[in-house]
Design a protein around this motif. Structure first.
Motif, PDB file in Angstrom:
ATOM      1  N   VAL A  80       0.856  -1.137  -0.030  1.00  0.00           N
ATOM      2  CA  VAL A  80       0.027   0.080   0.156  1.00  0.00           C
ATOM      3  C   VAL A  80       0.967   1.245  -0.009  1.00  0.00           C
ATOM      4  O   VAL A  80       1.855   1.356   0.686  1.00  0.00           O
ATOM      5  N   ASP A  81       0.452   2.284  -0.858  1.00  0.00           N
ATOM      6  CA  ASP A  81       1.352   3.459  -0.677  1.00  0.00           C
ATOM      7  C   ASP A  81       0.282   4.471  -1.030  1.00  0.00           C
ATOM      8  O   ASP A  81      -0.493   4.496  -2.110  1.00  0.00           O
ATOM      9  N   LYS A  82       0.538   5.591  -0.540  1.00  0.00           N
ATOM     10  CA  LYS A  82      -0.588   6.753  -0.672  1.00  0.00           C
ATOM     11  C   LYS A  82      -0.145   7.576  -1.903  1.00  0.00           C
ATOM     12  O   LYS A  82      -0.842   8.503  -2.586  1.00  0.00           O
ATOM     13  N   GLU A 102       0.829   7.864  -8.133  1.00  0.00           N
ATOM     14  CA  GLU A 102       1.781   7.703  -9.251  1.00  0.00           C
ATOM     15  C   GLU A 102       2.696   6.761  -8.961  1.00  0.00           C
ATOM     16  O   GLU A 102       2.636   5.838 -10.128  1.00  0.00           O
ATOM     17  N   LYS A 103       3.181   6.557  -7.903  1.00  0.00           N
ATOM     18  CA  LYS A 103       4.024   5.319  -7.580  1.00  0.00           C
ATOM     19  C   LYS A 103       3.164   3.966  -7.827  1.00  0.00           C
ATOM     20  O   LYS A 103       3.796   2.998  -8.393  1.00  0.00           O
ATOM     21  N   ILE A 104       2.172   3.870  -7.228  1.00  0.00           N
ATOM     22  CA  ILE A 104       1.444   2.791  -7.586  1.00  0.00           C
ATOM     23  C   ILE A 104       0.772   2.281  -8.851  1.00  0.00           C
ATOM     24  O   ILE A 104       0.886   1.181  -9.267  1.00  0.00           O
ATOM     25  N   GLY A 110       8.278   6.338   5.851  1.00  0.00           N
ATOM     26  CA  GLY A 110       9.316   7.139   6.084  1.00  0.00           C
ATOM     27  C   GLY A 110       9.295   7.793   7.573  1.00  0.00           C
ATOM     28  O   GLY A 110       8.356   8.022   8.220  1.00  0.00           O
ATOM     29  N   THR A 111      10.561   8.017   8.214  1.00  0.00           N
ATOM     30  CA  THR A 111      10.727   8.579   9.487  1.00  0.00           C
ATOM     31  C   THR A 111      11.598   9.840   9.327  1.00  0.00           C
ATOM     32  O   THR A 111      12.644   9.555   9.761  1.00  0.00           O
ATOM     33  N   PRO A 112      11.328  10.719   8.560  1.00  0.00           N
ATOM     34  CA  PRO A 112      12.272  12.006   8.280  1.00  0.00           C
ATOM     35  C   PRO A 112      12.684  12.776   9.449  1.00  0.00           C
ATOM     36  O   PRO A 112      11.703  12.588  10.504  1.00  0.00           O
ATOM     37  N   PRO A 119      22.686   9.653   8.545  1.00  0.00           N
ATOM     38  CA  PRO A 119      22.782  11.037   9.265  1.00  0.00           C
ATOM     39  C   PRO A 119      21.570  11.134  10.213  1.00  0.00           C
ATOM     40  O   PRO A 119      21.499  11.844  11.167  1.00  0.00           O
ATOM     41  N   LYS A 120      20.526  10.809   9.526  1.00  0.00           N
ATOM     42  CA  LYS A 120      19.093  11.141  10.261  1.00  0.00           C
ATOM     43  C   LYS A 120      19.067  10.211  11.686  1.00  0.00           C
ATOM     44  O   LYS A 120      18.447  10.731  12.729  1.00  0.00           O
ATOM     45  N   ASP A 121      19.478   8.905  11.676  1.00  0.00           N
ATOM     46  CA  ASP A 121      19.291   8.359  12.885  1.00  0.00           C
ATOM     47  C   ASP A 121      20.432   8.613  13.836  1.00  0.00           C
ATOM     48  O   ASP A 121      20.010   8.535  14.984  1.00  0.00           O
TER      49      ASP A 121
HETATM   50  P1  NAD Z   1      10.712   5.959   1.575  1.00  0.00           P
HETATM   51  O1  NAD Z   1      10.706   7.296   1.648  1.00  0.00           O
HETATM   52  O2  NAD Z   1      11.557   5.484   0.369  1.00  0.00           O
HETATM   53  O3  NAD Z   1       9.429   5.186   1.160  1.00  0.00           O
HETATM   54  C1  NAD Z   1       8.401   5.463   2.184  1.00  0.00           C
HETATM   55  C2  NAD Z   1       6.962   5.495   1.417  1.00  0.00           C
HETATM   56  O4  NAD Z   1       5.870   5.509   2.356  1.00  0.00           O
HETATM   57  C3  NAD Z   1       6.930   6.510   0.524  1.00  0.00           C
HETATM   58  O5  NAD Z   1       6.608   5.720  -0.804  1.00  0.00           O
HETATM   59  C4  NAD Z   1       5.942   7.178   0.864  1.00  0.00           C
HETATM   60  O6  NAD Z   1       4.712   7.582  -0.248  1.00  0.00           O
HETATM   61  C5  NAD Z   1       4.874   6.079   1.753  1.00  0.00           C
HETATM   62  N1  NAD Z   1       3.869   6.699   2.645  1.00  0.00           N
HETATM   63  C6  NAD Z   1       4.112   7.808   3.692  1.00  0.00           C
HETATM   64  N2  NAD Z   1       3.017   7.844   4.510  1.00  0.00           N
HETATM   65  C7  NAD Z   1       2.171   7.096   3.972  1.00  0.00           C
HETATM   66  C8  NAD Z   1       0.661   6.559   4.362  1.00  0.00           C
HETATM   67  N3  NAD Z   1       0.141   7.112   5.379  1.00  0.00           N
HETATM   68  N4  NAD Z   1       0.264   5.579   3.859  1.00  0.00           N
HETATM   69  C9  NAD Z   1       0.854   5.042   2.967  1.00  0.00           C
HETATM   70  N5  NAD Z   1       2.109   5.062   2.312  1.00  0.00           N
HETATM   71  C10 NAD Z   1       2.827   6.360   2.933  1.00  0.00           C
HETATM   72  O7  NAD Z   1      11.322   5.411   2.933  1.00  0.00           O
HETATM   73  P2  NAD Z   1      12.411   4.216   3.022  1.00  0.00           P
HETATM   74  O8  NAD Z   1      13.942   4.631   2.607  1.00  0.00           O
HETATM   75  O9  NAD Z   1      11.963   2.960   2.439  1.00  0.00           O
HETATM   76  O10 NAD Z   1      12.430   4.209   4.521  1.00  0.00           O
HETATM   77  C11 NAD Z   1      11.447   3.686   5.449  1.00  0.00           C
HETATM   78  C12 NAD Z   1      11.632   3.549   6.807  1.00  0.00           C
HETATM   79  O11 NAD Z   1      12.646   2.511   6.848  1.00  0.00           O
HETATM   80  C13 NAD Z   1      12.616   4.750   7.633  1.00  0.00           C
HETATM   81  O12 NAD Z   1      12.039   4.677   8.872  1.00  0.00           O
HETATM   82  C14 NAD Z   1      14.006   4.526   7.258  1.00  0.00           C
HETATM   83  O13 NAD Z   1      14.736   5.010   8.122  1.00  0.00           O
HETATM   84  C15 NAD Z   1      13.899   3.008   7.223  1.00  0.00           C
HETATM   85  N6  NAD Z   1      15.123   2.380   6.862  1.00  0.00           N
HETATM   86  C16 NAD Z   1      15.360   2.644   5.639  1.00  0.00           C
HETATM   87  C17 NAD Z   1      16.576   1.984   4.893  1.00  0.00           C
HETATM   88  C18 NAD Z   1      17.042   2.336   3.672  1.00  0.00           C
HETATM   89  O14 NAD Z   1      18.006   2.011   3.128  1.00  0.00           O
HETATM   90  N7  NAD Z   1      16.234   3.173   2.882  1.00  0.00           N
HETATM   91  C19 NAD Z   1      17.221   0.870   5.765  1.00  0.00           C
HETATM   92  C20 NAD Z   1      16.570   0.423   6.618  1.00  0.00           C
HETATM   93  C21 NAD Z   1      15.489   1.211   7.484  1.00  0.00           C
END
Ligand code: NAD
Length: 419
Positions: free
Chosen positions: A29-31, A34-36, A86-88, A269-271
């Motif tokens: 699921v993704d909101k 366009e991606k979906i 995401g957890t920005p 960086p963020k973590d």
């Molecule tokens: P991302 O930004 O690539 O993907 C997040 C997705 O969530 C986006 O497509 C966004 O549209 C979707 N989204 C946001 N709110 C939503 C909602 N309410 N309903 C449905 N979809 C929603 O993020 P990512 O890089 O995959 O990271 C996700 C998490 O995993 C973060 O907490 C990150 O720290 C952690 N993480 C990332 C990595 C990495 O290498 N990227 C590795 C380990 C852990």
């Protein structure tokens, strides 16, 4: 049992595709509509080796589907929801939990059977409790009684090797206090650890902190080596010999001790920042973590400092080629990449930049200000040697393989200074 993965980014899409590859029925699921829509037409939104084929094969086999909201996903007894949004960083560096909690609310609005909710997003200690409360509030609003458990299952995949990491994890960390959730999660991950058990069970808060501690340790190794490298520069010592000399010690190892222009990407960086912030909330001053961050922020300016040392502060009329924009090879991710800091500084000082990256041209177009392109400050070129045309220096930022052994015949005759 069926699986619903919410958030179809680097982590969610890899998780969904790999679970489907092991035979589970998965809905992603993704909101982002366009991606979906793209995924439903077979378009993969990110560059990640090996991902495209497993997405295509599992979608074709009917085990993997993509929808834009949770109410479109099938939910049965024992559905497992993976939260992978995401957890920005928030303004103060702490993790912004708004996406995670919005998903929790949506799950609370949608579940009618026992479910396991798994936090795969990187979240601070105590988040599982917040997720649980947010779900419970929504269930009560509907005057229902639905049982559920919230578990923590942090993800350790590396961008660029995400599919391999997920399929052959060096460990799976599961934090739960519920035996029912533990059994379900064990069943999900058993095919990935068939060779030998690599699942580590612990409490929820411990699992949440394990992810931050792992990334902080990796960041510490990088910043430590960057500090040694800066010292080597001062003393006229070749840091490469030091790297080989210390890496041979199995207690240290060769990984994550290459000196460079700072760690970037969407995680380290963020973590590190979020862990510093969490520590402060608990009244604890994390001295090592602050130093790690400090070294990294300064390291991101190192290439620009080398340029101004040679050419002075005013770079008007000078042209620089940049090889590599992403934060590391194998990904198209430019979040927090050192290249961004470098390009901002070069262009602010008046330089013109010709940049080449094997996979990130589209991402760079999206990320950099449009006036850089319109005013001729930045040119994105389609060939690594075109980034050398009439430049005063070439700056190697990302160690993509084609840059390791460049064709010096093609470079010959170009006005290039090596650093
Ligand atoms: P991302 O930004 O690539 O993907 C997040 C997705 O969530 C986006 O497509 C966004 O549209 C979707 N989204 C946001 N709110 C939503 C909602 N309410 N309903 C449905 N979809 C929603 O993020 P990512 O890089 O995959 O990271 C996700 C998490 O995993 C973060 O907490 C990150 O720290 C952690 N993480 C990332 C990595 C990495 O290498 N990227 C590795 C380990 C852990």
């Amino acid at each position: 049992m069926n699986i619903v993965v919410i958030g179809t980014g680097y982590v969610g899409l890899v998780t969904g595709a790999c679970l489907a590859e092991m035979g589970l029925d998965v809905t992603c699921v993704d909101k982002d509509k366009e991606k979906i829509a793209g995924l439903n037409q077979g378009r993969i939104p990110i560059y990640e080796p090996g991902l495209e084929s497993i997405v295509a094969e599992n979608a074709k086999a009917g085990r993997l589907s993509f929808v834009t909201s949770l109410d479109q996903a099938e939910k049965t007894e024992d559905t497992v929801f993976f939260i992978a949004v995401g957890t920005p960083p928030d303004g103060d560096g702490s993790a912004d939990l708004s996406h995670v909690l919005a998903v929790a609310q949506e799950i609370g609005e949608n579940i009618d059977h026992y479910s396991v909710i798994v936090n795969k997003s990187t979240v601070p200690v105590g988040t599982a409790e917040k997720v649980k409360n947010a779900i419970q509030v929504e269930i009560e609003k509907r005057n229902k009684e639905v049982k559920f458990d919230v578990a923590s299952n942090p993800e350790f995949l590396k961008e660029g090797a995400a599919v391999t990491d997920f399929m052959r994890p060096n460990r799976v960390v599961i934090g739960t206090d519920s035996e029912r959730a533990r059994v379900i999660l064990h069943e999900i991950y058993a095919p990935f650890t068939r060779n030998h058990e690599r699942t580590i069970y612990m409490g929820v808060r411990e699992a949440e902190l394990t992810k931050y501690a792992a990334n902080a340790m990796l960041a510490t190794k990088i910043s430590f080596m960057n500090e040694i490298s800066a010292l080597c520069d001062k003393m006229g010592v070749d840091v490469e010999s030091i790297r080989l000399g210390i890496g041979a010690d199995s207690r240290i190892g060769y990984s994550y001790i290459y000196p460079g222009c700072g760690y970037g990407g969407s995680c380290l960086p963020k973590d590190v920042r979020a862990l510093i912030q969490t520590a402060k909330e608990y009244g604890f001053q994390p001295k090592v973590l602050c130093a790690v961050e400090d070294r990294n922020n300064s390291q991101k300016h190192i290439l620009f400092r080398k340029i101004t040392k040679k050419y002075g502060d005013d770079l008007n009329g000078l042209r620089f080629g940049v090889w590599g924009l992403v934060f590391k090879p194998g990904t198209d991710d430019m979040r927090d990449a050192p290249s961004v800091v470098l390009l901002e500084a070069l262009i602010a000082a008046g330089a013109t930049v010709l940049a080449y990256d094997p996979v990130a041209t589209e991402e760079a177009k999206r990320m950099f200000p449009v006036n850089w392109f319109n005013h001729g400050h930045l040119f994105l070129v389609g060939d690594q040697y075109d980034a050398l045309i009439d430049v005063d220096a070439i700056i190697l930022v990302t160690e993509w393989k084609p840059f390791r052994r460049p064709d010096f015949n093609k470079m010959h005759g170009k006005k290039v200074v090596e650093f």
